[in-house]
Scaffold this motif. Structure first.
Motif, PDB file in Angstrom:
ATOM      1  N   SER A 182       0.812  -1.220   0.000  1.00 30.71           N
ATOM      2  CA  SER A 182       0.000   0.000   0.000  1.00 30.71           C
ATOM      3  C   SER A 182       0.845   1.269   0.000  1.00 30.71           C
ATOM      4  O   SER A 182       0.329   2.364  -0.241  1.00 30.71           O
ATOM      5  CB  SER A 182      -0.947   0.013   1.207  1.00 30.71           C
ATOM      6  N   ASP A 183       2.163   1.134   0.240  1.00 28.92           N
ATOM      7  CA  ASP A 183       3.056   2.298   0.189  1.00 28.92           C
ATOM      8  C   ASP A 183       3.641   2.517  -1.197  1.00 28.92           C
ATOM      9  O   ASP A 183       4.337   3.516  -1.424  1.00 28.92           O
ATOM     10  CB  ASP A 183       4.209   2.132   1.196  1.00 28.92           C
ATOM     11  N   ILE A 184       3.383   1.588  -2.112  1.00 25.29           N
ATOM     12  CA  ILE A 184       3.878   1.745  -3.484  1.00 25.29           C
ATOM     13  C   ILE A 184       3.064   2.843  -4.166  1.00 25.29           C
ATOM     14  O   ILE A 184       1.843   2.860  -4.096  1.00 25.29           O
ATOM     15  CB  ILE A 184       3.749   0.420  -4.274  1.00 25.29           C
ATOM     16  N   PHE A 185       3.773   3.766  -4.839  1.00 26.73           N
ATOM     17  CA  PHE A 185       3.103   4.906  -5.461  1.00 26.73           C
ATOM     18  C   PHE A 185       3.665   5.129  -6.859  1.00 26.73           C
ATOM     19  O   PHE A 185       4.878   5.258  -7.039  1.00 26.73           O
ATOM     20  CB  PHE A 185       3.310   6.161  -4.609  1.00 26.73           C
ATOM     21  N   VAL A 186       2.771   5.163  -7.847  1.00 27.04           N
ATOM     22  CA  VAL A 186       3.166   5.444  -9.237  1.00 27.04           C
ATOM     23  C   VAL A 186       2.205   6.480  -9.804  1.00 27.04           C
ATOM     24  O   VAL A 186       0.989   6.359  -9.645  1.00 27.04           O
ATOM     25  CB  VAL A 186       3.133   4.164 -10.094  1.00 27.04           C
ATOM     26  N   GLU A 187       2.756   7.493 -10.470  1.00 27.77           N
ATOM     27  CA  GLU A 187       1.917   8.536 -11.045  1.00 27.77           C
ATOM     28  C   GLU A 187       2.393   8.895 -12.461  1.00 27.77           C
ATOM     29  O   GLU A 187       3.311   9.698 -12.624  1.00 27.77           O
ATOM     30  CB  GLU A 187       1.915   9.799 -10.174  1.00 27.77           C
ATOM     31  N   PRO A 188       1.790   8.312 -13.498  1.00 26.90           N
ATOM     32  CA  PRO A 188       2.069   8.784 -14.861  1.00 26.90           C
ATOM     33  C   PRO A 188       1.454  10.168 -15.050  1.00 26.90           C
ATOM     34  O   PRO A 188       0.335  10.430 -14.610  1.00 26.90           O
ATOM     35  CB  PRO A 188       1.368   7.747 -15.751  1.00 26.90           C
ATOM     36  N   VAL A 189       2.193  11.046 -15.707  1.00 24.35           N
ATOM     37  CA  VAL A 189       1.738  12.415 -15.944  1.00 24.35           C
ATOM     38  C   VAL A 189       1.653  12.628 -17.459  1.00 24.35           C
ATOM     39  O   VAL A 189       2.668  12.548 -18.161  1.00 24.35           O
ATOM     40  CB  VAL A 189       2.701  13.434 -15.310  1.00 24.35           C
ATOM     41  N   ARG A 222      -0.786   2.253  -4.792  1.00 26.94           N
ATOM     42  CA  ARG A 222      -1.478   3.475  -5.197  1.00 26.94           C
ATOM     43  C   ARG A 222      -1.078   3.870  -6.615  1.00 26.94           C
ATOM     44  O   ARG A 222       0.096   4.000  -6.925  1.00 26.94           O
ATOM     45  CB  ARG A 222      -1.151   4.623  -4.254  1.00 26.94           C
ATOM     46  N   LEU A 223      -2.084   4.063  -7.441  1.00 25.91           N
ATOM     47  CA  LEU A 223      -1.894   4.581  -8.790  1.00 25.91           C
ATOM     48  C   LEU A 223      -2.655   5.896  -8.895  1.00 25.91           C
ATOM     49  O   LEU A 223      -3.844   5.947  -8.569  1.00 25.91           O
ATOM     50  CB  LEU A 223      -2.415   3.580  -9.826  1.00 25.91           C
ATOM     51  N   CYS A 224      -1.971   6.951  -9.304  1.00 28.63           N
ATOM     52  CA  CYS A 224      -2.615   8.242  -9.543  1.00 28.63           C
ATOM     53  C   CYS A 224      -2.178   8.747 -10.909  1.00 28.63           C
ATOM     54  O   CYS A 224      -1.280   8.179 -11.529  1.00 28.63           O
ATOM     55  CB  CYS A 224      -2.226   9.251  -8.462  1.00 28.63           C
ATOM     56  N   PHE A 225      -2.796   9.814 -11.359  1.00 29.48           N
ATOM     57  CA  PHE A 225      -2.439  10.387 -12.654  1.00 29.48           C
ATOM     58  C   PHE A 225      -2.271  11.890 -12.521  1.00 29.48           C
ATOM     59  O   PHE A 225      -2.846  12.534 -11.644  1.00 29.48           O
ATOM     60  CB  PHE A 225      -3.509  10.060 -13.702  1.00 29.48           C
ATOM     61  N   GLY A 226      -1.469  12.427 -13.411  1.00 23.95           N
ATOM     62  CA  GLY A 226      -1.272  13.864 -13.465  1.00 23.95           C
ATOM     63  C   GLY A 226      -1.365  14.339 -14.897  1.00 23.95           C
ATOM     64  O   GLY A 226      -1.451  13.554 -15.840  1.00 23.95           O
ATOM     65  N   VAL A 245     -17.845  -3.521  -4.182  1.00 21.45           N
ATOM     66  CA  VAL A 245     -17.485  -2.271  -3.490  1.00 21.45           C
ATOM     67  C   VAL A 245     -16.014  -1.900  -3.699  1.00 21.45           C
ATOM     68  O   VAL A 245     -15.691  -0.725  -3.949  1.00 21.45           O
ATOM     69  CB  VAL A 245     -17.810  -2.367  -1.987  1.00 21.45           C
ATOM     70  N   SER A 246     -15.136  -2.880  -3.617  1.00 22.91           N
ATOM     71  CA  SER A 246     -13.702  -2.580  -3.720  1.00 22.91           C
ATOM     72  C   SER A 246     -13.322  -1.855  -5.009  1.00 22.91           C
ATOM     73  O   SER A 246     -12.554  -0.883  -4.965  1.00 22.91           O
ATOM     74  CB  SER A 246     -12.878  -3.866  -3.572  1.00 22.91           C
ATOM     75  N   PRO A 247     -13.837  -2.259  -6.187  1.00 23.03           N
ATOM     76  CA  PRO A 247     -13.486  -1.516  -7.409  1.00 23.03           C
ATOM     77  C   PRO A 247     -13.921  -0.054  -7.379  1.00 23.03           C
ATOM     78  O   PRO A 247     -13.220   0.816  -7.898  1.00 23.03           O
ATOM     79  CB  PRO A 247     -14.216  -2.292  -8.517  1.00 23.03           C
ATOM     80  N   VAL A 248     -15.082   0.217  -6.759  1.00 24.92           N
ATOM     81  CA  VAL A 248     -15.545   1.609  -6.670  1.00 24.92           C
ATOM     82  C   VAL A 248     -14.658   2.388  -5.704  1.00 24.92           C
ATOM     83  O   VAL A 248     -14.321   3.558  -5.949  1.00 24.92           O
ATOM     84  CB  VAL A 248     -17.021   1.666  -6.226  1.00 24.92           C
ATOM     85  N   TYR A 249     -14.258   1.759  -4.608  1.00 22.13           N
ATOM     86  CA  TYR A 249     -13.327   2.380  -3.670  1.00 22.13           C
ATOM     87  C   TYR A 249     -12.052   2.785  -4.400  1.00 22.13           C
ATOM     88  O   TYR A 249     -11.533   3.889  -4.219  1.00 22.13           O
ATOM     89  CB  TYR A 249     -13.002   1.406  -2.529  1.00 22.13           C
ATOM     90  N   ARG A 250     -11.555   1.880  -5.234  1.00 24.72           N
ATOM     91  CA  ARG A 250     -10.308   2.153  -5.959  1.00 24.72           C
ATOM     92  C   ARG A 250     -10.469   3.293  -6.965  1.00 24.72           C
ATOM     93  O   ARG A 250      -9.550   4.088  -7.173  1.00 24.72           O
ATOM     94  CB  ARG A 250      -9.846   0.880  -6.666  1.00 24.72           C
ATOM     95  N   ILE A 251     -11.644   3.385  -7.569  1.00 26.47           N
ATOM     96  CA  ILE A 251     -11.896   4.491  -8.502  1.00 26.47           C
ATOM     97  C   ILE A 251     -11.833   5.818  -7.764  1.00 26.47           C
ATOM     98  O   ILE A 251     -11.180   6.777  -8.204  1.00 26.47           O
ATOM     99  CB  ILE A 251     -13.267   4.321  -9.195  1.00 26.47           C
ATOM    100  N   VAL A 252     -12.509   5.892  -6.634  1.00 27.81           N
ATOM    101  CA  VAL A 252     -12.529   7.141  -5.847  1.00 27.81           C
ATOM    102  C   VAL A 252     -11.128   7.445  -5.321  1.00 27.81           C
ATOM    103  O   VAL A 252     -10.671   8.593  -5.344  1.00 27.81           O
ATOM    104  CB  VAL A 252     -13.543   7.044  -4.692  1.00 27.81           C
ATOM    105  N   GLN A 253     -10.430   6.423  -4.855  1.00 32.05           N
ATOM    106  CA  GLN A 253      -9.078   6.599  -4.328  1.00 32.05           C
ATOM    107  C   GLN A 253      -8.122   7.112  -5.408  1.00 32.05           C
ATOM    108  O   GLN A 253      -7.256   7.946  -5.138  1.00 32.05           O
ATOM    109  CB  GLN A 253      -8.575   5.246  -3.790  1.00 32.05           C
ATOM    110  N   THR A 254      -8.287   6.647  -6.630  1.00 31.78           N
ATOM    111  CA  THR A 254      -7.358   6.976  -7.719  1.00 31.78           C
ATOM    112  C   THR A 254      -7.682   8.300  -8.389  1.00 31.78           C
ATOM    113  O   THR A 254      -6.786   9.096  -8.678  1.00 31.78           O
ATOM    114  CB  THR A 254      -7.365   5.843  -8.770  1.00 31.78           C
ATOM    115  N   PHE A 255      -8.968   8.561  -8.641  1.00 37.12           N
ATOM    116  CA  PHE A 255      -9.344   9.735  -9.437  1.00 37.12           C
ATOM    117  C   PHE A 255      -9.974  10.852  -8.609  1.00 37.12           C
ATOM    118  O   PHE A 255     -10.037  11.994  -9.063  1.00 37.12           O
ATOM    119  CB  PHE A 255     -10.288   9.317 -10.565  1.00 37.12           C
TER     120      PHE A 255
END
Length: 922
Positions: free
Chosen positions: A120-127, A239-243, A387-397
């Protein structure tokens, strides 16, 4: 050449797919009466038999389409081969993906529990950025996507012969549209159009890919023999996020105005809220659990009552729906509590409606409560699957889709501050020329003063006015919606500590400061971007000075507390493009590596995590290369805080346009960062002899490259022997190709520099200088040469540099180079410079053969095959482009502007077609 998606290709499968696509295209051409052209397009002995152009304008477009069809066939064959290998040999059969990463971590002694604790500490953010390297129109890209999906559709064995024929007919319809559609842009795309393209990926592609990514991790986890139950909780996933930079990158871009930035932030928020609303609505439609058969938890009942009261009439309506179905009612209330979509015309001064979620964290808490309520009644499968996929959508976007970075050049900041000082009655006219000591003293003094430079009615210079309006836009958005959607303030061409401290003055001027421990702290992170070789060498000293500044210490502490981090974080961006243009590929990659090592140590001594933001482009000359090899070649400990990385221009479509490819490429990032981070934690970094050897290679390759760049007549050679003038006339990006419009090499952006050399098949920025360095090493230190040829050649950083150089060498065509060189008017510099480049090419190839203990053609069989298949068609296009360039330039010299303008579409078509054939621009 883009290598990340084509490293494993089933060429027999690719041939079958291409045969189908080509035959469909030829039938379309026959229907248009283009019989000669259709007959000319053939596939013989595993290569495209294209050696002449029977009909110039339409022939070039046909070539371009054929190359695109071949790229498509190879992409699909690679995807299908990966699926086949996983089916036959398991999830660990493919290098760089989750299966391979988890097996490797288990082999080096990491337990299931240890890996799970760190995930859960792994973090990647493609921009995503809109640098002008995507030569295809958006409408053309959309038709490519449609055609690819039809090709994938045919993989299903359920279709009857008649149904397969229907799919084939659909392919022909798409190909007909493609043939009827113009390939080139006659107007530069607007920033709004580029923004819509980025939003397409953030809204349509990545949300659908996210659950596929999570499922692949679970599959690999269980295949490794680990307990799948650990991953039932969505909070345990990486964690996957976008920029995005589109609408925020102002470096030399006059069209990114404060209004454009405001509109971008608003539009990203609009789409994010639509995305969240859609997924909550879909979840509500599925959770039709009746309280007659199970009871909700007291905590959920209490939260339903709270939300009903908080949301007023909307809450009453939501609570009245679906009686006796409290889980669905709870979701109805979550939807009612969502913030309304912002209106692009609304004022930031208006008060946000009360009683709604102000932050995604509040919605995530309610989704956790919902999940707990399902677990309490034994509905584990529903909680995990629904529920988990929706949680991940909110967490990511979240409520912002992706973070918008704001980037500007340090020179622009200097001019802006100079204008502010002048407006305030200070002697700031020569501030840009002050010594660093004088600048620091002034900035420190001003940062201790609470007074602003300006008042609302004051007139300031254009740079200062633009910058202050931009920062006020950020401040207004932050006050109304919070700072989640705002990324960082990036200073390109950071050359001194003062280049960073000056941002604090602008932030203070517009209210981007907050009070922390009784003093000012900046709410938005300030990020240096180190780009040239010299700046990379100075970067540790600059970072030391910046991190030690009291305002930076408070700002990172504030941001740490705000984001709930264990340690303060400082983001540092490193640039591949300008360092390569400045010093050549060997010096660029190794100086980046050495700078990262020292920057890490600087942060470590101060208890600050360093998050590296890699400014990679689409070609090897600008940092591209196989993703998993890139990650493995990073310095020890450099992924501790995660990874940010730019995805630019053509790479976005090539890597993410199709969901199968998008899943693969994102998994390479996620699995690669997880594997490297955990493996680094298990071992200590120890100095290696090979590192000093690469120091030598980097220095010598830089010297050889600079000798070429500084050679008398090189700039004229470049302008005449490459189609740089056509590329600068193209409309493939909204941003100008030069930072300030000066006709100098320093002012020219790295993208057109690389693009032009690639088009003419010199590709010098991807290999030049490395052969001379290897030769000098062998001649002066033969023992060291034997070391890098032996066991140390497996060391990932060295292997990555060498393989990137070798791949670039494969794209060089000496015969075509010579034909482009004939465009140079002066015989003496033409022959002298061409001979120098050709000699270095032969030298580099010779010594890479020695390094790999075999010919490059054998070692890099797939790369050379990629080129060989396309060679005949590319040669014909190059020769046509050369002929058109001669005539176009003659018209320009003779003042025949009308005739020259009429030729431009054909020339731009050749640029497009060659880029499609090489699968690379800049």
């Amino acid at each position: 050449m883009i290598t990340s998606t084509t490293s494993v290709v089933d060429y027999e499968k690719a041939k079958l797919d291409f045969d189908l696509l080509l035959e469909c295209f030829r039938e379309v051409l026959h229907n248009f009466g283009e019989k000669k052209l259709a007959e000319h397009l053939s596939w013989k002995d595993g290569t495209l038999a294209l050696n002449r152009l029977p009909n110039v304008g339409r022939g070039v477009q046909a070539y371009s389409i054929v190359f695109q069809l071949l790229n498509m066939a190879e992409e699909n064959s690679a995807a299908q081969l990966r699926r086949h290998l996983e089916t036959q040999e398991g999830t660990a059969s493919l290098s760089g993906l989750w299966g391979d990463a988890l097996i490797h971590l288990r082999k080096i002694g990491l337990t299931e529990t240890r890996i799970a604790e760190e995930l859960s500490d792994i973090f990647v953010e493609p921009v995503l950025t809109a640098h002008p390297t995507e030569a295809k129109r958006r409408t053309v890209l959309e038709q490519h996507r449609e055609l690819y999906l039809l090709l994938v559709k045919l993989e299903n064995q359920m279709w009857t012969p008649a149904e397969r024929e229907d799919i084939r007919k659909e392919m022909k319809v798409v190909l007909e549209r493609l043939w009827r559609t113009g390939e080139i842009l006659f107007e530069k795309p607007s920033v709004a159009a580029e923004r819509q393209n980025v939003i397409h990926y953030l809204y349509n592609i990545f949300p659908s890919v996210l659950p596929m990514l999570d499922k692949r991790l679970v599959q690999a986890w269980t295949s490794a023999g680990f307990d799948a139950g650990i991953l039932d909780d969505p909070r345990n996933f990486p964690r996957l996020c976008f920029g995005s930079w589109v609408g925020g990158d102002r470096d030399g871009h006059p069209f990114v105005t404060p209004e454009v930035t405001r509109q971008t932030l608003i539009e990203m928020r609009q789409y994010a809220l639509r995305l969240v609303h859609h997924h909550l609505f879909q979840l509500a439609s599925r959770l039709s659990l009746s309280e007659r058969f199970q009871s909700p938890t007291p905590a959920m009942i209490q939260r339903i009552e709270q939300l009903t009261e908080m949301t007023g009439e909307k809450g009453d309506t939501a609570a009245e729906k679906n009686p006796k179905e409290p889980w669905r009612q709870f979701l109805n209330l979550m939807i009612a509590a969502l913030p309304p979509e912002p209106d692009e015309h609304e004022s930031y001064d208006e008060t946000a409606p009360p009683g709604i979620y102000t932050h995604q964290g509040e919605l995530l808490s309610d989704l956790e409560l919902l999940r707990d309520a399902l677990l309490a009644i034994g509905a584990d499968n529903i909680a995990k699957t629904e529920v988990s996929p929706v949680y991940r959508i909110v967490q990511t976007f979240g409520f912002y889709l992706g973070k918008l970075d704001i980037r500007q050049n340090s020179r622009f900041h200097d001019l802006a501050l100079s204008q502010l000082m002048t407006a305030a009655g200070l002697n700031g006219g020569d501030f840009p020329d002050w010594s660093e000591e004088k600048r620091i003293a002034f900035l420190n003094s001003e940062l201790l003063s609470p007074r602003p430079f300006t008042h609302p009615d004051m007139t300031v210079g254009s740079e200062a006015a633009t910058l202050l309006r931009c920062y006020r836009t950020l401040g207004d958005h932050l006050k109304r919606y919070g700072q989640d959607g705002i990324g960082s303030l990036i200073v390109s061409m950071t050359r001194n500590v003062s280049d960073l401290l000056v941002i604090y003055l602008f932030a203070r001027e517009v209210g981007l400061m907050t009070t922390y421990e009784g003093k000012d702290a900046c709410m938005v992170p300030v990020v240096p971007l180190f780009e040239t070789i010299d700046d990379l060498k100075k970067s540790p000293e600059i970072l030391r000075g910046f991190l030690d500044h009291p305002l930076t210490i408070r700002s990172t502490a504030y941001q740490q507390e705000k984001n709930g981090r264990k340690k303060p974080l400082q983001q540092v961006m490193v640039g591949y493009s300008d360092s390569n243009k400045d010093g050549g590929i060997g010096a660029s990659l190794w100086n980046l590596y050495r700078a990262e090592e020292q920057l890490l140590e600087t942060g470590r001594k101060r208890g600050v995590d360093i998050l590296f933001f890699h400014g990679r482009g689409g070609s090897i000359s600008r940092g591209a290369g196989p993703t998993h090899r890139f990650i493995r070649a990073q310095p020890h400990g450099s992924l501790e805080a995660g990874l940010r990385v730019t995805e630019q221009g053509e790479t976005i479509a090539q890597k993410y346009a199709n969901r199968i490819s998008a899943t693969y490429n994102l998994e390479l990032f996620m699995a690669g960062v997880a594997e490297a981070r955990l493996a680094h934690r298990e071992s200590r970094k120890s100095p290696l002899e090979v590192e000093q050897i690469i120091d030598f290679l980097a220095e010598e390759s830089n010297r050889a490259y600079r000798e070429l760049i500084d050679t008398e007549g090189l700039l004229d050679f470049f302008h005449q022997a490459t189609p740089i003038d056509i590329i600068e006339s193209s409309r493939i990006g909204s941003r100008p190709s030069r930072r300030s419009g000066k006709q100098s090499l320093d002012d020219l952006r790295a993208i057109p520099w690389v693009f032009s050399w690639n088009q003419a098949r010199f590709a010098i920025s991807g290999w030049y200088g490395f052969g001379t360095a290897l030769k000098k090493l062998r001649d002066t230190r033969p023992d060291a040469f034997d070391i890098i040829r032996g066991k140390d050649f497996s060391w990932a950083p060295l292997r990555y540099i060498a393989s990137n150089v070798a791949t670039s060498v494969a794209t060089v065509d000496p015969e075509i180079m010579q034909e482009y060189a004939l465009l140079v008017e002066q015989p003496e510099p033409r022959q002298r410079i061409l001979d120098t480049i050709t000699a270095e090419y032969l030298r580099t190839k010779q010594f890479l053969d020695l390094l790999y203990d075999g010919s490059l053609e054998e070692t890099f069989f797939n790369v050379f095959r990629f080129i060989r298949v396309r060679q005949d068609g590319l040669s014909a296009l190059h020769r046509l482009q050369i002929d058109l360039l001669k005539r176009w330039r003659d018209h320009k010299k003779s003042g025949k502007e009308k005739e020259a303008e009429a030729m431009l579409p054909e020339l731009l078509l050749t640029v497009n077609a060659i880029a499609s054939g090489l699968r690379s621009t800049g």
